[in-house]
Structures are given as structure tokens and as C-alpha cells.
Design a protein around this motif. Structure first.
Motif, PDB file in Angstrom:
ATOM      1  N   LEU A 116      -2.630 -17.155  59.431  1.00 17.26           N
ATOM      2  CA  LEU A 116      -1.263 -17.640  59.289  1.00 17.26           C
ATOM      3  C   LEU A 116      -0.974 -18.197  57.905  1.00 17.26           C
ATOM      4  N   LEU A 117      -1.848 -19.049  57.362  1.00 12.93           N
ATOM      5  CA  LEU A 117      -1.560 -19.683  56.087  1.00 12.93           C
ATOM      6  C   LEU A 117      -1.419 -18.669  54.958  1.00 12.93           C
ATOM      7  N   ASP A 118      -2.323 -17.711  54.900  1.00 11.95           N
ATOM      8  CA  ASP A 118      -2.277 -16.715  53.823  1.00 11.95           C
ATOM      9  C   ASP A 118      -1.071 -15.791  53.969  1.00 11.95           C
ATOM     10  N   VAL A 119      -0.764 -15.393  55.196  1.00 13.99           N
ATOM     11  CA  VAL A 119       0.371 -14.493  55.413  1.00 13.99           C
ATOM     12  C   VAL A 119       1.683 -15.217  55.142  1.00 13.99           C
ATOM     13  N   TYR A 120       1.835 -16.424  55.655  1.00 21.03           N
ATOM     14  CA  TYR A 120       3.050 -17.185  55.400  1.00 21.03           C
ATOM     15  C   TYR A 120       3.219 -17.481  53.914  1.00 21.03           C
ATOM     16  N   GLN A 121       2.106 -17.777  53.222  1.00 22.15           N
ATOM     17  CA  GLN A 121       2.169 -18.056  51.799  1.00 22.15           C
ATOM     18  C   GLN A 121       2.548 -16.818  51.007  1.00 22.15           C
ATOM     19  N   GLY A 122       2.003 -15.655  51.406  1.00 23.77           N
ATOM     20  CA  GLY A 122       2.261 -14.428  50.667  1.00 23.77           C
ATOM     21  C   GLY A 122       3.607 -13.796  50.947  1.00 23.77           C
ATOM     22  N   ALA A 123       4.152 -14.039  52.123  1.00 22.86           N
ATOM     23  CA  ALA A 123       5.432 -13.423  52.492  1.00 22.86           C
ATOM     24  C   ALA A 123       6.589 -14.067  51.730  1.00 22.86           C
ATOM     25  N   PRO A 124       7.680 -13.331  51.513  1.00 17.61           N
ATOM     26  CA  PRO A 124       8.885 -13.962  50.957  1.00 17.61           C
ATOM     27  C   PRO A 124       9.319 -15.132  51.835  1.00 17.61           C
ATOM     28  N   MET A 125       9.850 -16.159  51.215  1.00 20.18           N
ATOM     29  CA  MET A 125      10.125 -17.405  51.926  1.00 20.18           C
ATOM     30  C   MET A 125      11.057 -17.193  53.116  1.00 20.18           C
ATOM     31  N   ILE A 126      12.051 -16.351  52.958  1.00 22.76           N
ATOM     32  CA  ILE A 126      13.010 -16.154  54.035  1.00 22.76           C
ATOM     33  C   ILE A 126      12.375 -15.368  55.187  1.00 22.76           C
TER      34      ILE A 126
END
Length: 506
Positions: free
Chosen positions: A231-241
Motif C-alpha cells: 500500500l505505501l509504495d503504490v499510494y506514494q507512486g500513484a498520482p495524488m488524485i
């Protein structure tokens, strides 16, 4: 005709996704036009969904469409309304974020509607194969949205990590489905329920194994222990929106499906997973709290805190069917649905607002980057504070009542240890949420930037204000209903109660 009207919101979303996909071939179409077109389709779907709520003011399920693979009842329509609203708010709150980034083309807005279509079908699914297909439609759309910016290596890394792990766990769902079919010779929820009611313990071995594998998929999608590492890596890498969309709207659809699966199908044997889920909740709360405390980047802190909120919601799932009475299960279901709505508002508001604060010229990543934001952008600081207070469960916000409902039902079910740990986690959460609030109000900014207030009139600002007002008014109104039930107005709770009862009365 009645069934066509009930499925009309889903069809509108599908048509919108196809239209935007075709329009994406024309590069001359601006981002603003795509936002307007997406919003129009979503508003139209929302209108018909609200009409269905009014016309289906009944607990009776509407079945028979496509050989009963879909169920249209107040429960599915309730969640579809929330999903459409959440997607609409995501598009509106991200309006300035989209305009400031050239890589958001028409395909992106088609993908977000395809994701919504999959989520809506998931909440309406009446059997496992349809649920699997719907989950994959939504998941693959989200995978592509995560890595939509091909020029950013972090986006691509997050995409492949999420895609590989998601496909691997999706195979568990498929294998579990096959095992359940091998025992029941059907994937229909109704047939599985009948088989469970009449089978002996020895005949349920394949069902137990199959449903456990499906449970693994559920735990992965909501990022609960032991599947929280992505979760942390995917959420960090994804565009904020996109992170805002994943953390709020997408997660709600997963919980909605499994709430239906438990109530409609496996409630007589749900206590089989009681010990497993108890361990999952305890470790999820501990790991999520530890990760949130140790983060230096605001986006990763909010991502880690979403793991903690997953633990809070799972508390209610552990309490579900404990007493195996309809009244008790309705109360627990209400607490789950209310908490999902409260969390959606706070998560969408916080992630979405931070995406709006970050422009091309000024990128705020760490806590120190938010120093002095209250002086530079007082409107944003105030709105972000409201969302953080709701996430922390501070009285006066809808998040406080959501936690109160969940904690109360957990204690009623006798899970005192889980409730105590959850309260401790809530107290600790005040530290990492208030750390950001303190940075905005009590520290001086590193450098001056252009002050941006609500005076800059754009759609994103109004969407932020709407979510913040809903967070406060929802908290105050819910507190009146919770603490002074004699003052509550029947129409405030009737729709939600009927949506819940549609699961129990078939």
C-alpha cells in the motif's frame, strides 16, 4: 421496465466510459472538456440513482435480471449512490490538479468511469463469477490509472507492483470460487446459502477452504495484515488524485461486496473465521499505527493511516453475526456503512486537497514542506485541518461518530481487547495527524510562495468546501441522532435502515 430503470445508473456510467474512450482519439479535446463531460455523466447517473432510492423505498430485492446474476435492492443502490458521489467529487476536487498536468488525457477519464462501472456491478453481484469479473474490471482500470504518467518511473514501479500482486491474489479468488463450485455445483449466493444450511460439517470442507481463499483477496484489496506491504509504495507512486480515489471510493466497493457476501450467504458459518479475523484486526491496527508514526512524507503517513482505518472497519466485521440475531447484525451493518461514508469524506478530502495544494511549481512532500501553510493559504489549511480532525475522530466531526458506532458495536459483541487496542490506536493517531496541523499553524514557512485563497474561484475549491461542510454537519447531525435518539427525524435514518434490512429480508 422496472429492472431497466434500476440498472440505468450503471448503464449511464458504462456509456460515459465508452463515449470518453472514443473521444480520446481526438487530441484537440481539452482537459476541461473531458472533466465537464465526465461530470455530466456522473451527475446524470447520480440523479437516477437518487430516483431509484425514492422509488424502491422497500426492503424487497429486485431480482431476475440476467438469470439472477445481479441483485437490485436498496442496499446496492445505497452504495452505488455513494460510489457515484465519491467519483464525482474525485473528478471535481482534482480539476486544478488535472489542468496543471499535461499527461491527463481523455483516456484517464474513461478509465475512472470504467473503474466505477466495475465497482457498481460488484455491489450488485449476486454470485461469485460476476463478482470476480466486476472486481477485475475495476482493478485493471485502477492499475492503469496508477501508472498513467509513463514518463515518471515511480508511477511505473507502483503500477507493476500493484499489478503483479493484484493478479497473484486475484488467482486466490478464482481458485476459491472453483472450490466452492466443486462443493455446491453453483456460484449463486442463494444456492451457497442453502447448501451451507443443509450440509454436514464434513461436506463443508471445500466451502471453508474456498471462502478462506476469497477472504485473502478481500484482505489484500483493503490492505489488511498480512497484505498491507504494497500500500505505501503504490499510494506514494500513484498520482495524488488516484490515491484519493483508491483510498476512499474503491475501498468502499470492496467492503460493500463482502458485507453482502457475509450477510446473504455465509453468516451461519462466519464464526469459523473469528479467530483469524481477530488476529488480523489486532496486527493491522499495530502495524498501521507504527507505519503512520514513522513516516516523514505526508502522503505516506496518510496511506499508513488508511491501514489503521481498515482495522477499525474490520472490528465491526468481527462483531458481525456474533450474536447471530437480525437486530444485532443490522446495528453492526449500520456502523460499517456509516463508518465507510465518514471515512470516504475525510480520506477524499485530505488526499484530494493535498493534490490541489501541490502545483507544478510548488511540491509539498514532507511535514516541513507544509510549515506556514495557514499564513500562505489559510482556506486550504482550515479545510485540511477539518479532514485531519475527522480522521483522528475528534468530536464535532463525522469521523468521531463513525468511530463511536464501530467501537460501541465491538464492545457489545464482547471483543473488549480489540476495542481497547483500537482506542489506544486512536489516541496515538492524534500525534501524527496533529503533527501536520502544527506544521501548518505553528511553524514558519521555509520560503514564501504565492498566497492562494478561496478567492481563486475554481471547481476544486467548491468541492473541497462541500466535503468539509458535509464532514462537520454530518458529525453534528449524527451526534444528535446518536446521543438524543428521541430528537432524530425518521427520514434521516429510514433510507439507511431500509438499505441494511434489504440484506436480511429476501
Amino acid at each position: 421496465m422496472n429492472e431497466f430503470i434500476l440498472i440505468l445508473p450503471t448503464l449511464i456510467v458504462l456509456v460515459g466510459a465508452l463515449v470518453l474512450m472514443l473521444l480520446s482519439m481526438y487530441e484537440k479535446i481539452s482537459t476541461k472538456t473531458n472533466i465537464v463531460a465526465t461530470s455530466l455523466f456522473l451527475v446524470l447517473a447520480l440523479v437516477f440513482s437518487l430516483i431509484n432510492i425514492n422509488s424502491s423505498y422497500s426492503v424487497q430485492a429486485y431480482e431476475g435480471f440476467l438469470h439472477n446474476v445481479l441483485t437490485f435492492d436498496s442496499f446496492s443502490n445505497f452504495f452505488n449512490t455513494i460510489l457515484i458521489l465519491g467519483t464525482l467529487l474525485t473528478v471535481l476536487i482534482g480539476e486544478s490538479y488535472f489542468r496543471n498536468r499535461d499527461y491527463f488525457k481523455g483516456e484517464f477519464f474513461s478509465l475512472i468511469l470504467f473503474a466505477l462501472f466495475g465497482m457498481m456491478i460488484l455491489t450488485q453481484s449476486n454470485e461469485l463469477i460476476t463478482a470476480f469479473i466486476a472486481l477485475e474490471i475495476a482493478s485493471f482500470a485502477v492499475y492503469i490509472m496508477v501508472g498513467f504518467n509513463q514518463d515518471n518511473s515511480k508511477r511505473i514501479e507502483a503500477l507493476f507492483k500493484y499489478l503483479v500482486l493484484g493478479a497473484f491474489v486475484g488467482a486466490f479468488f478464482l481458485l476459491g470460487l472453483v472450490l466452492v463450485y466443486g462443493a455446491v455445483v453453483s456460484t449463486s449466493f442463494a444456492d451457497i446459502k442453502v447448501y451451507i444450511d443443509n450440509a454436514s460439517v464434513n461436506d463443508l470442507v471445500l466451502v471453508y477452504i474456498g471462502l478462506t481463499l476469497i477472504l485473502f483477496t478481500f484482505l489484500f484489496k483493503i490492505a489488511a495484515f498480512p497484505f498491507q506491504s504494497w500500500l505505501l509504495d503504490v499510494y506514494q507512486g500513484a498520482p495524488m488524485i488516484v490515491t484519493a480515489f483508491m483510498a476512499s471510493t474503491f475501498k468502499i466497493s470492496i467492503f460493500a461486496f463482502f458485507l453482502r457476501l457475509i450477510i446473504d450467504t455465509i453468516s451461519p458459518i462466519f464464526d469459523f473465521w473469528d479467530g483469524l479475523l481477530t488476529i488480523v484486526v489486532l496486527v493491522t491496527l499495530v502495524i498501521g499505527t507504527w507505519l503512520a508514526i514513522t513516516q516523514e512524507k505526508v502522503k505516506r503517513m496518510l496511506a499508513a493511516s488508511s491501514i489503521v482505518h481498515t482495522g477499525y472497519i474490520l472490528m465491526a466485521f468481527v462483531a458481525l453475526t456474533y450474536e447471530n440475531t437480525q437486530i444485532a447484525n443490522i446495528d453492526v451493518s449500520y456502523s460499517i456503512m456509516f463508518y465507510l461514508l465518514a471515512y470516504m469524506l475525510a480520506a477524499l478530502g485530505s488526499f484530494g486537497l493535498i493534490s490541489q495544494i501541490n502545483s507544478k511549481s510548488v511540491i509539498r512532500v514532507t511535514f516541513s514542506d507544509f510549515n506556514g501553510l495557514a499564513k500562505q493559504r489559510p482556506f486550504y489549511a482550515l479545510m485540511l485541518t477539518i479532514f485531519l480532525l475527522s480522521l483522528a475522530g475528534i468530536p464535532g466531526t463525522i469521523g468521531f461518530i463513525g468511530k463511536l458506532y464501530v467501537f460501541t458495536e465491538t464492545i457489545k459483541a464482547g471483543y473488549i481487547l480489540i476495542a481497547i487496542l483500537a482506542i489506544i490506536a486512536t489516541i496515538i493517531s492524534i500525534y501524527y495527524y496533529f503533527r501536520l496541523i502544527a506544521a501548518m499553524y505553528f511553524y514558519d514557512a521555509k520560503d514564501e510562495c504565492e498566497i492562494q485563497n478561496f478567492n481563486e474561484k475554481n471547481i476544486s475549491n467548491y468541492a473541497v468546501a462541500f466535503i468539509a461542510i458535509a464532514t462537520v454537519i454530518g458529525g453534528i447531525g449524527s451526534a444528535i441522532i446518536f446521543f438524543i435518539p428521541t430528537l432524530s427525524i425518521d427520514t434521516i435514518t429510514n433510507l439507511t435502515n431500509i438499505a441494511i434490512q434489504s440484506l436480511f429480508i429476501k
